[in-house]
Write a protein that holds these residues in place. Structure first.
Motif, PDB file in Angstrom:
ATOM      1  N   CYS A  35      -5.033   5.722   3.690  1.00  0.00           N
ATOM      2  CA  CYS A  35      -4.809   4.306   3.983  1.00  0.00           C
ATOM      3  C   CYS A  35      -5.847   3.764   4.945  1.00  0.00           C
ATOM      4  O   CYS A  35      -6.453   4.505   5.720  1.00  0.00           O
ATOM      5  CB  CYS A  35      -3.409   4.033   4.548  1.00  0.00           C
ATOM      6  SG  CYS A  35      -3.204   4.464   6.284  1.00  0.00           S
ATOM      7  N   ILE A  56      -0.471   0.311   3.204  1.00  0.00           N
ATOM      8  CA  ILE A  56       0.700   0.632   4.022  1.00  0.00           C
ATOM      9  C   ILE A  56       1.274  -0.592   4.739  1.00  0.00           C
ATOM     10  O   ILE A  56       2.455  -0.627   5.055  1.00  0.00           O
ATOM     11  CB  ILE A  56       0.376   1.783   5.017  1.00  0.00           C
ATOM     12  CG1 ILE A  56       1.654   2.381   5.617  1.00  0.00           C
ATOM     13  CG2 ILE A  56      -0.603   1.336   6.111  1.00  0.00           C
ATOM     14  CD1 ILE A  56       2.559   3.045   4.622  1.00  0.00           C
ATOM     15  N   GLY A  57       0.444  -1.605   4.946  1.00  0.00           N
ATOM     16  CA  GLY A  57       0.950  -2.820   5.580  1.00  0.00           C
ATOM     17  C   GLY A  57       1.363  -3.887   4.576  1.00  0.00           C
ATOM     18  O   GLY A  57       1.658  -5.015   4.965  1.00  0.00           O
ATOM     19  N   ALA A  60      -5.409   1.193   7.744  1.00  0.00           N
ATOM     20  CA  ALA A  60      -4.307   0.519   8.435  1.00  0.00           C
ATOM     21  C   ALA A  60      -4.681  -0.925   8.759  1.00  0.00           C
ATOM     22  O   ALA A  60      -5.857  -1.276   8.786  1.00  0.00           O
ATOM     23  CB  ALA A  60      -3.950   1.289   9.712  1.00  0.00           C
ATOM     24  N   LYS A  70       4.833   5.545   9.130  1.00  0.00           N
ATOM     25  CA  LYS A  70       5.349   5.256   7.792  1.00  0.00           C
ATOM     26  C   LYS A  70       4.578   6.052   6.730  1.00  0.00           C
ATOM     27  O   LYS A  70       5.156   6.572   5.775  1.00  0.00           O
ATOM     28  CB  LYS A  70       5.223   3.745   7.539  1.00  0.00           C
ATOM     29  CG  LYS A  70       6.111   3.216   6.454  1.00  0.00           C
ATOM     30  CD  LYS A  70       6.087   1.685   6.422  1.00  0.00           C
ATOM     31  CE  LYS A  70       6.605   1.195   5.081  1.00  0.00           C
ATOM     32  NZ  LYS A  70       6.415  -0.232   4.862  1.00  0.00           N
ATOM     33  N   TYR A 118       2.586   2.067  11.401  1.00  0.00           N
ATOM     34  CA  TYR A 118       2.070   2.200  10.031  1.00  0.00           C
ATOM     35  C   TYR A 118       1.686   3.649   9.735  1.00  0.00           C
ATOM     36  O   TYR A 118       1.912   4.157   8.641  1.00  0.00           O
ATOM     37  CB  TYR A 118       0.877   1.263   9.820  1.00  0.00           C
ATOM     38  CG  TYR A 118       1.261  -0.191   9.936  1.00  0.00           C
ATOM     39  CD1 TYR A 118       1.887  -0.846   8.871  1.00  0.00           C
ATOM     40  CD2 TYR A 118       1.046  -0.896  11.119  1.00  0.00           C
ATOM     41  CE1 TYR A 118       2.272  -2.174   8.972  1.00  0.00           C
ATOM     42  CE2 TYR A 118       1.422  -2.224  11.235  1.00  0.00           C
ATOM     43  CZ  TYR A 118       2.039  -2.865  10.152  1.00  0.00           C
ATOM     44  OH  TYR A 118       2.418  -4.173  10.262  1.00  0.00           O
TER      45      TYR A 118
END
Ligand SMILES: *Cc1c(COP(=O)(O)O)cnc(C)c1O
Length: 206
Positions: free
Chosen positions: A146, A112-113, A148, A162, A159
Motif C-alpha cells: 500500500c 487502504i484509505g 498510505a 488495518k 492505516y
C-alpha cells in the motif's frame, strides 16, 4: 553519502529494503548497490528499460502503476510486480508470463484509505480479488502493498494497522510492503516486512 544514509536507516534484519530509484541516475543506483542495496524499485517501465542494462546485479521490483500495454516488457524486466490493482492487469501479466515460461511474483496493491484518486483494490474487496486470481498459473501472489494516505507519520498508523489485520486474516502471504521515507519506522512497528525508500537514501528528488 548513500552508504552513510543506508547505515543511518537502521532497518531490522527481518525487513527487506527496496531502494526506490525513480529519477536516479545509473551512477547513483550502482553506488547504492555497492553500499549494500540488493533490491530496487522503479515506477515506470520506460525508465527501467533505459537503466537496467547498465546496473550491477540487483533484484528489481515494479512499484508504480502499470498499464497493460507495458506488461510485455515489464515481465521481462522485473523480478516482482508490487502494483497489481485490477483483474485485467493480472490476466495480462499471466498471459505474458505464460509466453516466456515465467511465474511472476506479485503483490496486490491495496487502497487502504479508500482514497478517490489512488490506485489499488479497496480493502473490503481484497479477498474476493484473490479468489479471482487463483486460477492464474503464471502469477504467484506473495503479499500486499500500500501507499498510505499523505498524513503526518503518526496519523498513518491506523492505516498500517488495518493493512496488517488484512494481511493476517488472509494468511499464507509472505510480504507486507508498506512504509516510505516519512513513515517506515511506524510501518515496521505495525508489522511491515518490506519498506520502499527513496528520499532518505538518495536525497530529495528534483
Ligand atoms: C516514490 C515511491 C516511494 C518512495 O518514496 P520516498 O518518500 O522517496 O521514500 C515508495 N513507494 C512508491 C510506490 C513510490 O512511488
Amino acid at each position: 553519502m548513500i552508504k552513510e544514509n543506508l547505515g543511518n536507516m537502521n532497518i531490522p534484519s527481518h525487513v527487506k529494503l527496496i531502494a526506490v530509484t525513480k529519477t536516479r541516475t545509473v551512477e547513483e543506483i550502482n553506488e547504492a548497490i555497492r553500499a549494500g542495496v540488493n533490491c530496487i524499485g522503479e515506477n515506470r517501465v520506460k525508465e527501467a528499460e533505459e537503466k537496467f542494462n547498465l546496473l550491477l546485479k540487483v533484484e528489481k521490483h515494479m512499484i508504480g502503476s502499470l498499464q497493460t500495454n507495458k506488461v510485455k516488457l515489464a515481465v521481462e524486466l522485473f523480478d516482482m510486480i508490487q502494483s497489481v490493482d485490477s483483474l485485467k492487469l493480472a490476466k495480462e501479466i499471466d498471459k505474458r508470463c505464460a509466453a516466456i515460461h515465467k511465474v511472476m511474483p506479485v503483490l496486490i496493491e491495496v487502497n487502504i484509505g479508500n482514497e478517490k484518486n489512488k490506485h489499488g483494490i479497496n480493502p473490503e474487496d481484497v479477498k474476493n480479488f484473490l479468489l479471482e486470481l487463483s486460477s492464474l498459473k503464471h502469477i504467484s501472489v506473495q503479499g500486499l502493498m500500500c501507499v498510505a494516505p499523505m498524513l503526518e507519520p503518526e496519523q498513518v498508523r491506523p492505516y498500517f494497522k488495518k493493512m496488517k489485520q488484512l494481511f493476517d486474516s488472509i494468511g499464507n502471504l509472505k510480504w507486507l510492503s508498506m512504509g516510505m521515507s516519512n513513515d517506515y519506522k511506524i510501518a515496521i512497528e505495525e508489522g511491515s516486512n518490506m519498506v520502499r525508500i527513496g528520499t532518505l537514501l538518495f536525497g530529495k528528488r528534483e
